[in-house]
Design a protein around this motif. Structure first.
Motif, short mmCIF file in Angstrom:
data_model
loop_
_atom_site.label_atom_id
_atom_site.label_comp_id
_atom_site.label_asym_id
_atom_site.label_seq_id
_atom_site.Cartn_x
_atom_site.Cartn_y
_atom_site.Cartn_z
N TYR A 54 -7.18 -5.29 4.50
CA TYR A 54 -6.22 -6.33 4.14
C TYR A 54 -5.59 -7.00 5.36
O TYR A 54 -4.83 -7.95 5.21
CB TYR A 54 -5.10 -5.75 3.27
CG TYR A 54 -5.52 -5.38 1.86
CD1 TYR A 54 -5.36 -6.28 0.81
CD2 TYR A 54 -6.06 -4.14 1.58
CE1 TYR A 54 -5.71 -5.94 -0.48
CE2 TYR A 54 -6.42 -3.79 0.29
CZ TYR A 54 -6.26 -4.69 -0.74
OH TYR A 54 -6.62 -4.36 -2.02
N ILE A 105 -0.15 -8.14 1.87
CA ILE A 105 -0.32 -7.03 2.82
C ILE A 105 -0.71 -7.60 4.18
O ILE A 105 -0.23 -7.15 5.21
CB ILE A 105 -1.38 -6.04 2.31
CG1 ILE A 105 -0.89 -5.35 1.04
CG2 ILE A 105 -1.69 -5.00 3.39
CD1 ILE A 105 -1.92 -4.42 0.42
N LEU A 120 -6.18 -0.02 3.73
CA LEU A 120 -5.26 -1.07 4.15
C LEU A 120 -5.83 -1.93 5.27
O LEU A 120 -5.54 -3.12 5.37
CB LEU A 120 -3.93 -0.47 4.60
CG LEU A 120 -3.03 0.10 3.49
CD1 LEU A 120 -1.82 0.79 4.11
CD2 LEU A 120 -2.58 -1.01 2.55
N PRO A 158 -3.20 -5.93 7.71
CA PRO A 158 -1.75 -5.91 7.93
C PRO A 158 -1.43 -6.10 9.40
O PRO A 158 -2.26 -5.82 10.27
CB PRO A 158 -1.34 -4.52 7.45
CG PRO A 158 -2.57 -3.69 7.62
CD PRO A 158 -3.73 -4.60 7.34
N SER A 208 1.81 -8.11 7.06
CA SER A 208 3.00 -7.29 6.81
C SER A 208 2.94 -5.98 7.57
O SER A 208 1.91 -5.58 8.11
CB SER A 208 3.12 -6.99 5.30
OG SER A 208 3.32 -8.17 4.56
N ILE A 224 3.18 -2.13 6.90
CA ILE A 224 3.05 -1.20 5.79
C ILE A 224 3.32 0.22 6.30
O ILE A 224 2.67 0.69 7.25
CB ILE A 224 1.67 -1.26 5.15
CG1 ILE A 224 1.30 -2.71 4.81
CG2 ILE A 224 1.62 -0.37 3.92
CD1 ILE A 224 2.22 -3.38 3.84
#
Length: 339
Positions: A166, A142, A163, A168, A145, A147
């Protein structure tokens, strides 16, 4: 004479008797789904047609509402109302309530768990070991990335907040409503996280959060998680045509409703490896026994987004409180938005 309540949802009071105790202590006669599984629409109609209230799961209630002459109230254990014929309920004077907040923590955590699982090939690796194989499959993180979140409502916002931890590269939000206020709040939170970690020597940039249209969501996301209700506009929105726009390494997560993703088209996309992987917690027909079971790059779970002990207990208790409040004339009833 005491009011009669039929409970069609499954499970009910599996880990806590609180909801049942509330109903009984307030004088209700309660009958519970006898099948130990999700009831079929005709079974609900036959079993509950002479009751005063229904505590329902995701069963299609149209047949019941059509035949009943006694039902006064439906209390949904959960947030989705696609299984409730709201217009017909209004015509017949049947009130509809739901439990929109209790479900959000459990569903959002499952969605992120499935996202990590699908991207890192965790379940796939487990299956290999059980077959005597050991390829140590590579996956995606993640972190770094893009998302995509389809639907930034109660659950979607919780997913976005999870999220951020993580790290992203970006979170792409697709929603019918303008979500600029929410996006600004998440951007501020991401900046504060960046400042905190910068002092610890971390080398990363704040997550960019932006609202995009559906086509952009499909084309630019490394993973997409779905958090919209099932409606005429969302039914089969993920089909062969739309999924063909996704990246070949993308994953798709559905913890919302069966029918949003066309299951036959998803099967072909995964079989032909046009997208990398998917996870499905919800299906058009449940329990699910179809061809998706044959795919190795697909994680299947049992419509268990709400099934944490605490959230399920809260949902059942709130559904019972809606029934008690309705018949007691109290104000503690969370009616569906259309009411």
């Amino acid at each position: 004479m005491s009011k009669k309540v039929f409970v069609s949802t499954f499970p009910f009071c599996r880990t806590s008797p609180n909801a049942m105790d509330l109903l009984v202590s307030n004088g209700f006669q309660v009958t519970v789904n006898p099948y130990d599984r999700k009831m079929k629409p005709n079974e609900v109609a036959e079993a509950a047609k002479e009751f005063d209230a229904l505590i329902a799961g995701t069963e299609d209630l149209t047949p019941l509402v059509k035949v009943t002459n006694t039902l006064k109230m439906i209390s949904r254990v959960g947030v989705g109302l696609d299984s409730v014929p709201l217009t017909l309920c209004k015509e017949k004077g049947i009130a509809v309530a739901y439990t929109p907040d209790a479900v959000s923590p459990a569903v959002s955590e499952l969605a992120v768990s499935l996202l990590v699982d699908a991207m890192r090939k965790i379940t796939y690796s487990d299956r290999e070991i059980r077959k005597g194989e050991w390829t140590r499959p590579y996956g995606e993180r993640i972190g770094g990335s893009s998302i995509g979140i389809l639907g930034l409502g109660r659950i979607g916002k919780r997913v976005a907040s999870h999220l951020l931890g993580y790290l992203p590269k970006e979170i792409l939000v697709c929603d019918l409503m303008d979500k600029n206020d929410e996006i600004e709040q998440f951007s501020s939170l991401s900046s504060n996280m960046y400042k905190m970690n910068e002092s610890l020597g971390k080398n990363w940039n704040p997550t960019v959060i932006r609202q995009v249209d559906f086509e952009t969501l499909l084309k630019e996301s490394d993973a997409i998680t779905i958090h919209v209700p099932l409606s005429d506009s969302s039914k089969n929105i993920f089909n062969a045509k739309t999924m063909s726009l996704m990246k070949s390494n993308a994953v798709l997560i559905n913890t919302a409703r069966g029918g949003i993703v066309n299951e036959a088209d998803l099967y072909q996309m995964l079989k032909e490896q046009k997208i990398s992987a998917a996870a499905m917690d919800v299906f058009e027909e449940e329990p699910y026994k179809g061809p998706l079971c044959d795919l190795e790059n697909l994680i299947l779970t049992q419509h268990m987004g709400s099934c944490s002990n605490d959230c399920r207990e809260d949902m059942e208790r709130e559904a019972a409180e809606n029934v008690i409040g309705f018949f007691g004339g109290g104000s503690k009833v969370t009616f569906a938005p259309e009411y």
